[in-house]
Design a protein around this motif. Structure first.
Motif, PDB file in Angstrom:
ATOM      1  N   GLN A 156       1.615  -0.871   0.024  1.00  0.00           N
ATOM      2  CA  GLN A 156      -0.276  -0.060  -0.187  1.00  0.00           C
ATOM      3  C   GLN A 156       0.849   1.282  -0.030  1.00  0.00           C
ATOM      4  OE1 GLN A 156      -4.053  -0.313   1.593  1.00  0.00           O
ATOM      5  NE2 GLN A 156      -3.614   1.292   2.847  1.00  0.00           N
ATOM      6  N   PHE A 157       1.814   0.892   0.893  1.00  0.00           N
ATOM      7  CA  PHE A 157       3.297   2.412   0.277  1.00  0.00           C
ATOM      8  C   PHE A 157       3.880   2.562  -1.017  1.00  0.00           C
ATOM      9  CE2 PHE A 157       3.410   2.451   5.641  1.00  0.00           C
ATOM     10  CZ  PHE A 157       3.474   3.406   5.427  1.00  0.00           C
ATOM     11  N   GLN A 160       1.326   4.475  -3.550  1.00  0.00           N
ATOM     12  CA  GLN A 160       1.080   5.793  -2.725  1.00  0.00           C
ATOM     13  C   GLN A 160       1.433   6.439  -2.948  1.00  0.00           C
ATOM     14  OE1 GLN A 160      -2.729   6.395  -0.153  1.00  0.00           O
ATOM     15  NE2 GLN A 160      -1.629   5.147   0.977  1.00  0.00           N
ATOM     16  N   ARG A 161       2.932   6.190  -3.799  1.00  0.00           N
ATOM     17  CA  ARG A 161       4.261   7.488  -4.217  1.00  0.00           C
ATOM     18  C   ARG A 161       4.351   7.354  -5.364  1.00  0.00           C
ATOM     19  NH1 ARG A 161       6.972   6.880   0.856  1.00  0.00           N
ATOM     20  NH2 ARG A 161       6.927   5.556   1.960  1.00  0.00           N
ATOM     21  N   GLY A 162       3.105   8.279  -6.257  1.00  0.00           N
ATOM     22  CA  GLY A 162       3.302   8.618  -6.682  1.00  0.00           C
ATOM     23  C   GLY A 162       2.465   8.432  -8.243  1.00  0.00           C
ATOM     24  N   ILE A 165      -4.401   8.246  -8.370  1.00  0.00           N
ATOM     25  CA  ILE A 165      -5.357   7.353  -7.298  1.00  0.00           C
ATOM     26  C   ILE A 165      -6.551   6.494  -8.368  1.00  0.00           C
ATOM     27  CG2 ILE A 165      -7.326   8.772  -6.456  1.00  0.00           C
ATOM     28  CD1 ILE A 165      -6.294   6.633  -4.844  1.00  0.00           C
TER      29      ILE A 165
ATOM     30  N   TYR B 131      -6.754  11.129  -2.915  1.00  0.00           N
ATOM     31  CA  TYR B 131      -7.074   9.961  -2.231  1.00  0.00           C
ATOM     32  C   TYR B 131      -5.489   9.059  -1.464  1.00  0.00           C
ATOM     33  CZ  TYR B 131     -10.252   6.330  -0.016  1.00  0.00           C
ATOM     34  OH  TYR B 131     -11.033   5.871   0.819  1.00  0.00           O
ATOM     35  N   ILE B 132      -5.565   9.593   0.277  1.00  0.00           N
ATOM     36  CA  ILE B 132      -5.114   8.523   0.554  1.00  0.00           C
ATOM     37  C   ILE B 132      -5.284   7.690   1.845  1.00  0.00           C
ATOM     38  CG2 ILE B 132      -2.783   9.156   2.403  1.00  0.00           C
ATOM     39  CD1 ILE B 132      -2.919  11.664   1.151  1.00  0.00           C
ATOM     40  N   MET B 133      -4.250   6.008   1.784  1.00  0.00           N
ATOM     41  CA  MET B 133      -5.048   4.985   2.754  1.00  0.00           C
ATOM     42  C   MET B 133      -4.344   5.086   3.427  1.00  0.00           C
ATOM     43  SD  MET B 133      -5.685   2.502  -0.490  1.00  0.00           S
ATOM     44  CE  MET B 133      -3.952   3.355  -1.166  1.00  0.00           C
ATOM     45  N   LYS B 134      -4.481   5.637   4.952  1.00  0.00           N
ATOM     46  CA  LYS B 134      -4.002   5.284   6.162  1.00  0.00           C
ATOM     47  C   LYS B 134      -3.171   4.097   6.389  1.00  0.00           C
ATOM     48  CE  LYS B 134      -6.407   8.808   8.793  1.00  0.00           C
ATOM     49  NZ  LYS B 134      -7.254   9.201   9.810  1.00  0.00           N
ATOM     50  N   PRO B 135      -2.199   3.641   6.712  1.00  0.00           N
ATOM     51  CA  PRO B 135      -1.072   4.451   7.155  1.00  0.00           C
ATOM     52  C   PRO B 135      -0.323   5.274   6.024  1.00  0.00           C
ATOM     53  CG  PRO B 135       0.358   2.439   7.684  1.00  0.00           C
ATOM     54  CD  PRO B 135      -1.692   2.289   6.716  1.00  0.00           C
ATOM     55  N   PHE B 136       0.174   6.564   6.655  1.00  0.00           N
ATOM     56  CA  PHE B 136       0.784   7.897   5.433  1.00  0.00           C
ATOM     57  C   PHE B 136       1.437   7.992   6.170  1.00  0.00           C
ATOM     58  CE2 PHE B 136      -2.193  10.493   7.998  1.00  0.00           C
ATOM     59  CZ  PHE B 136      -1.404  10.968   8.946  1.00  0.00           C
ATOM     60  N   ASP B 137       2.459   8.525   5.462  1.00  0.00           N
ATOM     61  CA  ASP B 137       3.931   9.444   5.754  1.00  0.00           C
ATOM     62  C   ASP B 137       3.696  10.059   5.771  1.00  0.00           C
ATOM     63  OD1 ASP B 137       4.499   8.882   3.347  1.00  0.00           O
ATOM     64  OD2 ASP B 137       6.114   7.222   3.746  1.00  0.00           O
ATOM     65  N   ASP B 139       6.015  11.274   3.215  1.00  0.00           N
ATOM     66  CA  ASP B 139       6.725  11.324   1.443  1.00  0.00           C
ATOM     67  C   ASP B 139       5.220  11.331   0.852  1.00  0.00           C
ATOM     68  OD1 ASP B 139       9.178  11.696   1.759  1.00  0.00           O
ATOM     69  OD2 ASP B 139       9.637   9.123   0.005  1.00  0.00           O
ATOM     70  N   ILE B 140       3.983  10.334   1.539  1.00  0.00           N
ATOM     71  CA  ILE B 140       2.336  10.362   0.437  1.00  0.00           C
ATOM     72  C   ILE B 140       2.002  11.470   0.376  1.00  0.00           C
ATOM     73  CG2 ILE B 140       0.640   9.260   1.306  1.00  0.00           C
ATOM     74  CD1 ILE B 140       2.123   6.460   1.459  1.00  0.00           C
ATOM     75  N   VAL B 143       3.238  13.616  -2.360  1.00  0.00           N
ATOM     76  CA  VAL B 143       3.167  13.048  -3.565  1.00  0.00           C
ATOM     77  C   VAL B 143       1.479  13.794  -4.027  1.00  0.00           C
ATOM     78  CG1 VAL B 143       5.407  12.040  -4.059  1.00  0.00           C
ATOM     79  CG2 VAL B 143       3.164  10.692  -2.948  1.00  0.00           C
ATOM     80  N   LYS B 144       0.876  13.291  -2.897  1.00  0.00           N
ATOM     81  CA  LYS B 144      -0.073  13.338  -3.276  1.00  0.00           C
ATOM     82  C   LYS B 144      -0.624  14.329  -3.708  1.00  0.00           C
ATOM     83  CE  LYS B 144      -2.256   8.851  -3.080  1.00  0.00           C
ATOM     84  NZ  LYS B 144      -3.204   8.138  -4.286  1.00  0.00           N
TER      85      LYS B 144
END
Lengths: 275, 151
Positions: A156-157, A160-162, A165, B131-137, B139-140, B143-144
């Motif tokens: 999932q990480f 989400q990098r680039g 969605i 849309y961000i799915m947790k857990p996030f940091d 960086d995410i 970029v989002k």
């Protein structure tokens, strides 16, 4: 690890893959090689290095080199090159090729994000480019990276990098804790292990090569060899993408920067490489 | 305990609207504002720190209704939005927001543990931009937000 061991690792990486490894970075070297030692059943890094010195086994040596190769990767890394590819480069080479397949190579693809990013673009642009045929290749020096790339599974990480969605829900499915790229996209890419500083005369010709953040990871003398290999593999009217702050200074005359498009180079058709 | 007293609905205060709270020189840069909506104080704090680092002025709300009050008083440039919250959920907030005057303007980025494809599609259909799915940091988020055209 002793300074001598670290020096040996650096020499091995430079000799086999042209990789620049700083022998002073003990933490980096030890953490990367720790997993190699465990996998190969050695009790310590010292045992691993002793075995390397004694047996000079090819498989062990490559395991070490592969573990030291950079694995940093992200979908649509830096964004701009992919926008350029979508809007300008792909339509241009498609027109140039007529109905013939456009050949695209993601060189040093790590876990495959770059190759799949290109595949998603191709898939999403098909309606605008009727008759488009594409052959997409991903290569890396690391077997483990290639296995991961081929599987098409990402955490999932990683997704989400680039990855926007909308592309995630269009091209991926959730599979437990992981996200799996659709078979349609996965089957567009062919994978192969390639050492970019070895003899690439049989690699074939490509219309577009993405070779980003490789030059900057190499020792100086191997940069020229890489650029020669790329010049040989790039079709006369082909395009080369490099990483930010990378250039073709090591090999004069083979590539021309494309004005106003940082990181994009065109093959100079007049340039010939001495055999 | 609520994060902010009820009367703030009528007149929100804080860095969004009160010029006295702005640090010297800020006006020259016209910082973008981001409303962080989450019922967890810890998440709001983490998100605030990340977003301040990438150059946003932050306001906080602990549910959809409170977020709506903020938006009616001063429409932010961006909303970082949790899904499951008491009083009013993120998706209910988003539907109402998009129907309000000027409510189409903020870039809305969901940030939630919901990672079902159907849920993500529902959020996008209701007008979410990213849309961000947790857990996030950090960086995410960075970029989002870039993906959504915010940075």
């Amino acid at each position: 690890m002793s300074p001598q061991d670290r020096e040996l690792v650096a020499q091995l990486c430079a000799a086999r893959a042209g990789l620049h490894v700083d022998p002073d970075k003990s933490y980096l070297i030890e953490s990367r090689l720790g997993s190699v030692a465990r996998r190969e059943g050695f009790g310590s890094l010292e045992d691993l290095m002793a075995a390397l010195r004694q047996k000079r086994e090819d498989r062990l040596a490559w395991g070490i080199v592969e573990a030291m190769a950079p694995t940093e990767s992200a979908f649509f890394r830096d964004r701009t090159p992919f926008a350029l590819f979508r809007e300008e480069v792909l339509p241009a080479v498609a027109a140039l090729r007529g109905g013939e397949p456009v050949r695209i190579w993601s060189a040093a693809c790590a876990a495959g994000q770059e190759a799949y990013s290109l595949a998603m673009i191709v898939e999403d642009e098909r309606s605008k480019l009727p008759g488009l045929k594409v052959e997409l290749f991903g290569s890396d020096i690391g077997e483990r990276q290639l296995e991961k790339a081929q599987s098409g599974f990402y955490t999932q990480f990683e997704v989400q990098r680039g990855l926007p969605i909308r592309l995630l829900i269009r091209h991926f499915e959730r599979d437990g804790e992981m996200w799996a790229i659709s078979p349609r996209i996965r089957q567009m890419v062919r994978w192969r292990r390639v050492n970019l500083v070895a003899d690439l005369s049989t690699a074939g010709r490509f219309d577009v090569i993405f070779c980003r953040y490789v030059i900057s990871a190499l020792v100086e003398p191997m940069r020229v060899r890489l650029l020669e290999n790329l010049a040989r593999a790039l079709a006369p009217e082909g395009f080369l993408f490099l990483g930010q702050d990378e250039d073709v200074a090591g090999l004069q005359g083979a590539f021309q920067p494309v004005g106003g498009r940082p990181g994009l180079y065109a093959r100079n058709p007049a340039f010939r490489i001495a055999a | 305990m609520r994060a902010r007293p009820r009367e703030s609905f009528a007149r929100p205060y804080g860095s969004l609207t009160n010029p006295r709270q702005k640090r010297a020189g800020r006006e020259a840069f016209h910082l973008k504002t981001c409303l962080v909506v989450d019922d967890s104080r810890v998440i709001r704090k983490v998100a605030r720190r990340i977003l301040e680092d990438i150059g946003f002025d932050i306001a906080e709300a602990s549910d959809g209704l409170e977020a709506l009050a903020w938006c009616r008083a001063a429409m932010p440039d961006a909303v970082l939005l949790d899904w499951n919250m008491p009083v009013m959920t993120g998706i209910e907030f988003l539907k109402i927001l998009r129907a309000e005057p000027g409510g189409e303007r903020p870039t809305v980025v969901f940030c939630t543990v919901e990672n079902d494809v159907d849920r993500i599609r529902e959020a996008l259909d209701c007008g979410a931009d990213e849309y961000i799915m947790k857990p996030f940091d950090g960086d995410i988020i960075a970029v989002k937000f870039a993906e959504a055209g915010l940075t």
